[in-house]
Design an enzyme around this catalytic site. Structure first.
Site, short mmCIF file in Angstrom:
data_model
loop_
_atom_site.label_atom_id
_atom_site.label_comp_id
_atom_site.label_asym_id
_atom_site.label_seq_id
_atom_site.Cartn_x
_atom_site.Cartn_y
_atom_site.Cartn_z
N ASP A 137 8.56 4.64 14.19
CA ASP A 137 8.58 5.67 15.24
C ASP A 137 7.38 5.48 16.17
OD1 ASP A 137 7.13 6.30 12.89
OD2 ASP A 137 7.35 8.45 13.18
N GLU A 141 -4.76 2.40 10.37
CA GLU A 141 -3.32 2.49 10.13
C GLU A 141 -2.56 1.28 10.67
OE1 GLU A 141 0.15 5.59 11.69
OE2 GLU A 141 -1.75 5.37 12.75
#
Length: 497
Positions: free
Chosen positions: A277, A455
């Site tokens: 996403d 991340e």
């Protein structure tokens, strides 16, 4: 009211106003907040609130306990070597069991567990497998088992593992890797193995709901029966409203689309279920407003479901034979509709047009990771990966730059591991080692400059990644797990030590 109401169910107009007015910088902050008094009282007083953003800010402060905007875990730069820092971070990312808090969005978690870090304060589904790789390497088996036990609880309570342990995630899951978590721990105690096997079967049923009587050319929730009768799966969410945690962004995207808003919201939710996403994989014209996730049968989702079916088929379950047949039927559907014979790699299928979506992505390696490819397909895929997806800092996500975070130039830990595992499975050891080494060097070099783990990474420039709805988060569970697994498994010495 739904049995597990989300913040949008509880605080509808208040949530909409807080999010659309950007009263808090991160939309996730409000939906993770805890109400200080009963919801009905808060909503009654909100109805009489004076207009203006200042009054609304004061109202939120008076009526909610907000979470810290960023987690403290991992935010202090470390002078340790990167591998030592990863080992030390598990205690910072570990969380005690959580009880259900009335009015809050957190789902109960009855076991010690690990969160990714940053704004991600709760368990996330597919993140957890990659985090577990590092936990196992570091002997943190209590935490690893706590994660799998929590996943088992969630499947028993809801039929699936939600995207994350929040009520606003209940409508969607994430790439189904529970069977890989079970295999990683390989706990053969009869009662534990039986319970986890039962959960695997129940999760499979959730993904396949409504498909038994599905006619050719029709879809039902996450299943798509193609014109030739073969069955593939897609991502889906029963809600057609903005995501609670990204309300403002979703409303803006729908407004730009020229399409029915509910259709856009469901495609955004399905894109979030994919874990990618967002990415050019789901887009029509390259803009987020053109997202059409529910019209696509993704190669990686179907590969992971093949893995789930194969895992159940290999068990002592009385229905093992049925799952073996389902796996073979899926392999057949993947070969027919997800293999690009001309390009020599696996890709996604466009359900609406019935055509292959030919852009090359790292998802092409998922069939290798689960053993769904033939040796010839794996050999061809390896050649394509070496020619096009191998970047200076690891495995490229896609070849397209859109500004979305699951596109070039970003590289992601889970995709590195899936790629390496798939290539190793089919004997392409040198390429697997090359990808792992490049990734470890990227993480190591960035850590040497910053003392932090992130991340996502820009693998073209070997630096912190960017793009998407929020800045790169620090922590970070799956980066730590995959990097530790590569360093230990290949005896690698990262850049900057």
């Amino acid at each position: 009211m739904r049995p597990d109401p989300s913040p949008a169910d509880l605080f509808g107009p208040l949530l909409a106003k807080v999010q659309e007015r950007a009263i808090l910088p991160d939309g996730k902050t409000f939906v993770d907040a805890l109400p200080k008094r009963p919801v009905a009282e808060i909503m009654r007083d909100f109805a009489g609130l004076a207009p203006g953003d200042d009054a609304l800010r004061a109202f939120i402060a008076d009526n909610f306990d907000l979470p810290a905007t960023t987690e403290t875990a991992g935010r202090t730069a470390s002078a340790q070597p990167v591998r030592a820092r990863i080992g030390a971070m598990w205690k910072e990312l570990a969380r005690a069991p959580d009880d259900l808090v009335t009015g809050g969005s957190a789902l109960p978690v009855q076991h010690r567990h690990v969160v990714p870090g940053g704004r991600f304060r709760e368990i996330y589904y597919w993140d957890s497998f990659f985090t577990m790789l590092g936990l196992v390497r570091d002997g943190e088996l209590e935490l690893a088992n706590g994660i799998v036990d929590a996943m088992t609880d969630l499947i028993e309570a809801h039929g699936h593992v939600p995207n994350g342990t929040r009520t606003y995630y209940l409508g969607r899951s994430q790439p189904p890797l529970f069977h890989m978590m079970v295999e990683l721990l390989d706990d053969r105690r009869p009662d534990v193995a039986a319970r986890r096997l039962s959960a695997m079967k129940r999760e499979h049923g959730w993904w396949m709901a409504g498909t038994d009587e599905l006619a050719p050319g029709r879809c039902a929730a996450r299943g798509a029966r193609l014109a030739d009768g073969r069955l593939l799966n897609r991502y889906w969410d029963p809600r057609d409203t903005p995501r609670d945690e990204s309300w403002r962004e979703d409303v803006a995207t729908a407004a730009k689309s020229g399409r029915p808003a509910g259709e856009v919201y469901r495609d955004l939710r399905a894109g979030a279920e994919s874990g990618w996403d967002f990415s050019s994989r789901w887009l029509g014209d390259g803009t987020l407003a053109s997202i059409r996730t529910t019209a696509i049968a993704p190669v990686d989702l179907n590969a992971f479901l093949f893995g789930l079916e194969t895992a159940i088929a290999a068990s002592p379950d009385a229905e093992a034979g049925r799952y073996a047949r389902l796996a073979e039927q899926r392999r057949d559907a993947m070969n027919r509709h997800l293999w690009d014979a001309e390009g020599g790699y696996f890709a996604d299928h466009d359900i609406d047009s019935g055509a292959l979506r030919t852009p090359l992505t790292a998802a092409a390696l998922a069939p290798l990771a689960v053993g769904a490819a033939t040796q010839e397909q794996a050999d061809s895929t390896a050649r394509v990966v070496a020619s096009h997806l191998l970047a200076p800092g690891g495995l490229r996500t896609t070849l397209v730059e859109t500004g979305e975070q699951w596109d070039r130039p970003n590289g992601w830990a889970p995709l590195q591991w899936i790629g390496v595992a798939g290539l190793k499975r089919y004997g392409h050891d040198a390429l697997a080692l090359d990808i792992a080494s490049r990734w470890v060097d990227t993480v190591g070099a960035t850590f040497a400059r910053t003392g932090l783990l992130f991340e996502k990474y820009d693998i073209e420039a070997a630096t912190v990644g960017s793009g998407g709805e929020y800045e790169a988060q620090i922590g970070f569970g799956w980066t730590n797990g995959v990097t530790a697994d590569f360093i230990d498994g290949y005896a690698l010495l990262p850049s900057g030590k």
